[in-house]
Design a protein around this motif. Structure first.
Motif, PDB file in Angstrom:
ATOM      1  N   ASP A  55       0.829  -1.204   0.000  1.00 50.37           N
ATOM      2  CA  ASP A  55       0.000   0.000   0.000  1.00 50.37           C
ATOM      3  C   ASP A  55       0.867   1.260   0.000  1.00 50.37           C
ATOM      4  O   ASP A  55       0.563   2.234  -0.706  1.00 50.37           O
ATOM      5  N   LEU A  56       1.964   1.246   0.776  1.00 51.45           N
ATOM      6  CA  LEU A  56       2.855   2.409   0.813  1.00 51.45           C
ATOM      7  C   LEU A  56       3.533   2.634  -0.539  1.00 51.45           C
ATOM      8  O   LEU A  56       3.717   3.777  -0.973  1.00 51.45           O
TER       9      LEU A  56
ATOM     10  N   ALA B 225       1.956   9.589  -5.514  1.00 53.33           N
ATOM     11  CA  ALA B 225       2.522  10.897  -5.178  1.00 53.33           C
ATOM     12  C   ALA B 225       3.521  11.345  -6.241  1.00 53.33           C
ATOM     13  O   ALA B 225       3.561  12.517  -6.630  1.00 53.33           O
ATOM     14  N   ARG B 226       4.341  10.406  -6.737  1.00 55.50           N
ATOM     15  CA  ARG B 226       5.311  10.749  -7.782  1.00 55.50           C
ATOM     16  C   ARG B 226       4.593  11.131  -9.077  1.00 55.50           C
ATOM     17  O   ARG B 226       5.007  12.040  -9.778  1.00 55.50           O
ATOM     18  N   TRP B 227       3.507  10.428  -9.388  1.00 56.53           N
ATOM     19  CA  TRP B 227       2.751  10.740 -10.604  1.00 56.53           C
ATOM     20  C   TRP B 227       2.172  12.147 -10.526  1.00 56.53           C
ATOM     21  O   TRP B 227       2.142  12.876 -11.520  1.00 56.53           O
ATOM     22  N   GLU B 228       1.733  12.554  -9.342  1.00 57.58           N
ATOM     23  CA  GLU B 228       1.150  13.880  -9.148  1.00 57.58           C
ATOM     24  C   GLU B 228       2.205  14.956  -8.923  1.00 57.58           C
ATOM     25  O   GLU B 228       1.866  16.133  -8.750  1.00 57.58           O
TER      26      GLU B 228
ATOM     27  N   ALA C 243       6.391  11.670  -1.454  1.00 56.78           N
ATOM     28  CA  ALA C 243       7.023  10.415  -1.887  1.00 56.78           C
ATOM     29  C   ALA C 243       8.240  10.089  -1.029  1.00 56.78           C
ATOM     30  O   ALA C 243       8.463   8.930  -0.654  1.00 56.78           O
ATOM     31  N   ASP C 244       9.037  11.110  -0.701  1.00 56.70           N
ATOM     32  CA  ASP C 244      10.204  10.887   0.157  1.00 56.70           C
ATOM     33  C   ASP C 244       9.788  10.432   1.553  1.00 56.70           C
ATOM     34  O   ASP C 244      10.437   9.568   2.162  1.00 56.70           O
ATOM     35  N   LYS C 245       8.711  11.013   2.072  1.00 60.78           N
ATOM     36  CA  LYS C 245       8.238  10.621   3.403  1.00 60.78           C
ATOM     37  C   LYS C 245       7.728   9.182   3.393  1.00 60.78           C
ATOM     38  O   LYS C 245       7.980   8.415   4.333  1.00 60.78           O
ATOM     39  N   LEU C 246       7.025   8.810   2.335  1.00 65.91           N
ATOM     40  CA  LEU C 246       6.533   7.439   2.225  1.00 65.91           C
ATOM     41  C   LEU C 246       7.688   6.450   2.109  1.00 65.91           C
ATOM     42  O   LEU C 246       7.608   5.324   2.609  1.00 65.91           O
ATOM     43  N   ARG C 247       8.761   6.895   1.482  1.00 64.76           N
ATOM     44  CA  ARG C 247       9.937   6.035   1.384  1.00 64.76           C
ATOM     45  C   ARG C 247      10.481   5.711   2.769  1.00 64.76           C
ATOM     46  O   ARG C 247      10.860   4.580   3.063  1.00 64.76           O
ATOM     47  N   LEU C 248      10.505   6.718   3.647  1.00 68.62           N
ATOM     48  CA  LEU C 248      10.962   6.494   5.014  1.00 68.62           C
ATOM     49  C   LEU C 248      10.001   5.583   5.770  1.00 68.62           C
ATOM     50  O   LEU C 248      10.431   4.777   6.597  1.00 68.62           O
TER      51      LEU C 248
ATOM     52  N   ASP D  38      10.602   2.228 -10.361  1.00 69.12           N
ATOM     53  CA  ASP D  38       9.650   3.256 -10.786  1.00 69.12           C
ATOM     54  C   ASP D  38       9.558   3.256 -12.308  1.00 69.12           C
ATOM     55  O   ASP D  38      10.565   3.441 -12.999  1.00 69.12           O
ATOM     56  N   LEU D  39       8.348   3.053 -12.823  1.00 70.51           N
ATOM     57  CA  LEU D  39       8.135   3.053 -14.262  1.00 70.51           C
ATOM     58  C   LEU D  39       7.901   4.476 -14.752  1.00 70.51           C
ATOM     59  O   LEU D  39       7.309   5.300 -14.054  1.00 70.51           O
ATOM     60  N   SER D  40       8.377   4.779 -15.952  1.00 76.63           N
ATOM     61  CA  SER D  40       8.203   6.115 -16.517  1.00 76.63           C
ATOM     62  C   SER D  40       6.750   6.325 -16.941  1.00 76.63           C
ATOM     63  O   SER D  40       5.972   5.380 -17.041  1.00 76.63           O
ATOM     64  N   ARG D  41       6.404   7.576 -17.207  1.00 74.40           N
ATOM     65  CA  ARG D  41       5.041   7.883 -17.670  1.00 74.40           C
ATOM     66  C   ARG D  41       4.749   7.218 -19.016  1.00 74.40           C
ATOM     67  O   ARG D  41       3.613   6.819 -19.284  1.00 74.40           O
ATOM     68  N   ASN D  42       5.771   7.110 -19.865  1.00 72.41           N
ATOM     69  CA  ASN D  42       5.575   6.469 -21.165  1.00 72.41           C
ATOM     70  C   ASN D  42       5.209   4.997 -21.021  1.00 72.41           C
ATOM     71  O   ASN D  42       4.560   4.417 -21.890  1.00 72.41           O
ATOM     72  N   ASP D  43       5.661   4.394 -19.910  1.00 72.69           N
ATOM     73  CA  ASP D  43       5.364   2.989 -19.665  1.00 72.69           C
ATOM     74  C   ASP D  43       4.149   2.807 -18.764  1.00 72.69           C
ATOM     75  O   ASP D  43       3.901   1.714 -18.259  1.00 72.69           O
TER      76      ASP D  43
END
Length: 616
Positions: free
Chosen positions: A89-90, A97-100, A106-111, A128-133
């Motif tokens: 879920d995290l 968060a990265r998409w938005e 995103a950094d806080k969720l990483r922690l 992390d997949l790119s937007r094109n993918d």
């Protein structure tokens, strides 16, 4: 026979043409396949590098490096169902968060993901997949394979050290004790040592990380200079190089550049030519940014003050971030004996009411100057701005002399806020006339302020934490974290406090400024002050007028839900904060605005202000 030959020739022609078309299509497919393979290999290579940087290992600096890792094909064999679901879920929240574009979240969720991994031998690898993918993220659970010869312990990064320093300050503030300066200085020295390593710029502080480190250290009270060679200046140099590297790319938005600038401004950096030049040049490439301030590092800009407001009011995301910083500090410390912690509390408990202000000549260069005090000053934004007015003199109708002719003192119960305010005051070289201390407002007046040798010209009571608005005499309604009523001992502004303020203010020219975004609170405090021998004093002074009043007048304001509820409870005959005795525009100059005042302006929330004079 002739017709048959013609048909055969036509058939041969179409076969030949079809063969050419098939050959052309085959060559196009091969070219596309080759291009796709090259692109995939490039992405795979970048993903591997990115995964290495995202690999999360519990334990921080105490971890031993491992030579390799193996993928755990079935994570449920080492994780419980709840742990697996939490990590998954995290990771999804982080991808969203990265998409938005919310990389801070995103950094806080990483922690948070780091805190979820149960064992020190386990780690999480995120792709992390790119937007094109199609965007999104995937994760794998890895188990580290130790080598036969353990290597050196991994040193914490600059960002981790800054995060620990902030955690130390938060923990001390929650305990109600001063920050352990020896521990804080030790972390700051480690940051200085790491900044001397040439590899730091390329590996540890890419993107916005140096700006985050500067802001966190300032919040912890670990920055006291912006001179060349200081931590703040060095971090700004690193970000300048980063902006030169990636600032003109389409992936670098104007929002990202402005977030870097607002963090350095909030850390106390006033001027830095390389950073400002790099930011200005990068912003030229951004079509969504069409307004450049003359000073990109303006502490009193709306963006910078809104950043501070989010932390001072402990918004949900900031509250979670501060909690993680505190936990980060605790994880890197040995557990303390409860008895030792209790003794430390007892030893420092009286430090907030010590007599350090008895000898004001040790605090201010000239203690005979008139004094401006801010009770409940928070992060000290208002006093920092007023004390800095010497480079932009602006006389006030409230005071006889210029702001530069005054000393300033702020008091608040939040150790974290006071540490930050003192850090900025040191960075700006204002300690000779500006000081902040952690104390109770009443104790500050009775035990310290009475010893001030000069006149006390102005007292600020700005945006005190409101009391609970009870509905229909229901004491259990409203926010239970607030004081239960206006007479609750936890509500800062009491009759005793106002009487104490009246007793220490200059009996001829002393003024009291009250500001609140809660109309019922503002009316209550004003009426209480009038009962303590203050008066409106319209005949004694003219209320100030600033250019900012136009900005306030242009903002559409609406009644808050609290005010609507208050009117419904009390009825239409209640006293409102309207008329000549109330100020619709700002009382203090722009640099004297608090972060809450700016937030109210941005959100269209009315601010209720009044000025009272001493009735001798």
């Amino acid at each position: 026979q002739e017709d048959r030959l013609q048909r055969l020739a036509l058939l041969m022609f179409w076969l030949f043409r079809s063969t050419l078309l098939l050959q052309l299509c085959w060559e196009i497919l091969l070219a596309r396949a080759s291009s796709f393979t090259a692109a995939f290999q490039s992405r795979y290579s970048k993903a591997n590098k990115y995964n290495d940087s995202l690999r999360l290992r519990p334990g921080g600096s105490s971890r031993i490096r491992h030579a390799s890792s193996e993928i755990i094909s079935d994570p449920t064999t080492v994780l419980s169902t709840d742990q697996w679901n939490t990590i998954d879920d995290l990771v999804r929240q982080r991808a969203r968060a990265r998409w938005e574009g919310d990389f801070e979240t995103a950094d806080k969720l990483r922690l948070e993901i780091l805190d979820t991994v149960p064992e020190t031998t386990l780690s999480v690898s995120i792709t992390d997949l790119s937007r094109n993918d199609g965007g999104g993220s995937t994760w794998k659970l890895l188990r580290s394979i130790p080598t036969n010869h353990p290597s050196k312990q991994q040193e914490p990064t600059v960002l981790q050290l800054a995060h620990q320093a902030l955690g130390l300050a938060i923990l001390s503030s929650e305990k109600g004790i001063p920050v352990d300066q020896e521990k804080l200085n030790n972390l700051v020295e480690k940051v200085q040592d790491r900044l001397k390593l040439p590899s730091v710029t390329a590996t540890e502080l890419s993107g916005r990380k140096a700006a985050d480190a500067a802001f966190w250290l300032a919040m912890a009270g670990g920055i006291n200079s912006s001179d060349e060679g200081s931590i703040l200046y060095t971090l700004a140099n690193i970000v300048s190089s980063e902006l030169e590297r990636f600032g003109s790319r389409p992936s670098c938005r104007s929002k990202d550049i402005l977030q870097i600038l607002e963090r350095f401004a909030a850390a106390g950096l006033e001027r830095h030519e390389p950073l400002e030049t790099a930011a200005y040049q990068a912003l030229q490439y951004k079509p969504d940014y069409n307004h450049l301030n003359s000073n990109l590092l303006d502490f009193h800009s709306d963006r910078c003050l809104m950043l501070l407001w989010k932390f001072s009011t402990r918004q949900r995301k900031q509250r979670a971030f501060l909690a993680m910083a505190r936990n980060h500090w605790l994880k890197n410390q040995n557990e303390e004996e409860p008895q030792q912690e209790e003794e430390e509390r007892k030893q420092t408990e009286g430090s907030t009411t010590a007599s350090s202000f008895d000898n004001w000549s040790k605090v201010f260069k000239d203690p005979m100057k008139p004094l401006v005090i801010d009770l409940g000053c928070g992060m000290g934004v208002s006093l920092l701005g007023l004390a800095k007015q010497d480079d932009n003199k602006q006389e006030s109708p409230l005071l006889v002399n210029d702001w530069n002719d005054y000393n300033f003192a702020g008091v608040d119960l939040s150790g974290l806020a006071i540490a930050y305010a003192n850090s900025i005051a040191s960075t700006w070289n204002l300690k000779h006339k500006l000081h902040f201390c952690r104390d109770n407002a009443e104790d500050f007046i009775k035990r310290r302020l009475v010893y001030y040798p000069g006149p006390i010209a102005l007292c600020l009571v700005q945006f005190p934490t409101p009391y609970r608005l009870s509905k229909a005499h229901d004491d259990d309604s409203g926010n239970i974290q607030l004081p239960s009523s206006a007479t609750d001992k936890n509500f800062m502004v009491s009759q005793r406090l106002l009487q104490s303020i009246h007793g220490v203010l200059d009996q001829k020219k002393g003024k009291l400024i009250i500001q609140s975004n809660c109309e019922d609170v503002a009316v209550w405090i004003r009426n209480l002050a009038l009962s303590c021998h203050f008066h409106s004093g319209e005949e004694d002074f003219e209320l100030p007028s600033y250019e900012e009043e136009k900005e306030y007048a242009s903002v559409k304001q609406s009644l808050t839900k609290r005010t609507v509820d208050w009117i419904a409870i009390e009825g239409n005959d209640l006293e409102r904060a309207t008329g000549r005795k109330w100020c619709s525009g700002p009382i203090l100059p722009r640099r004297g605005r608090t972060e809450t005042e700016v937030a109210c302006l941005k959100n269209g929330t009315p601010v209720h202000r009044c000025v009272l004079a001493v009735k001798s």
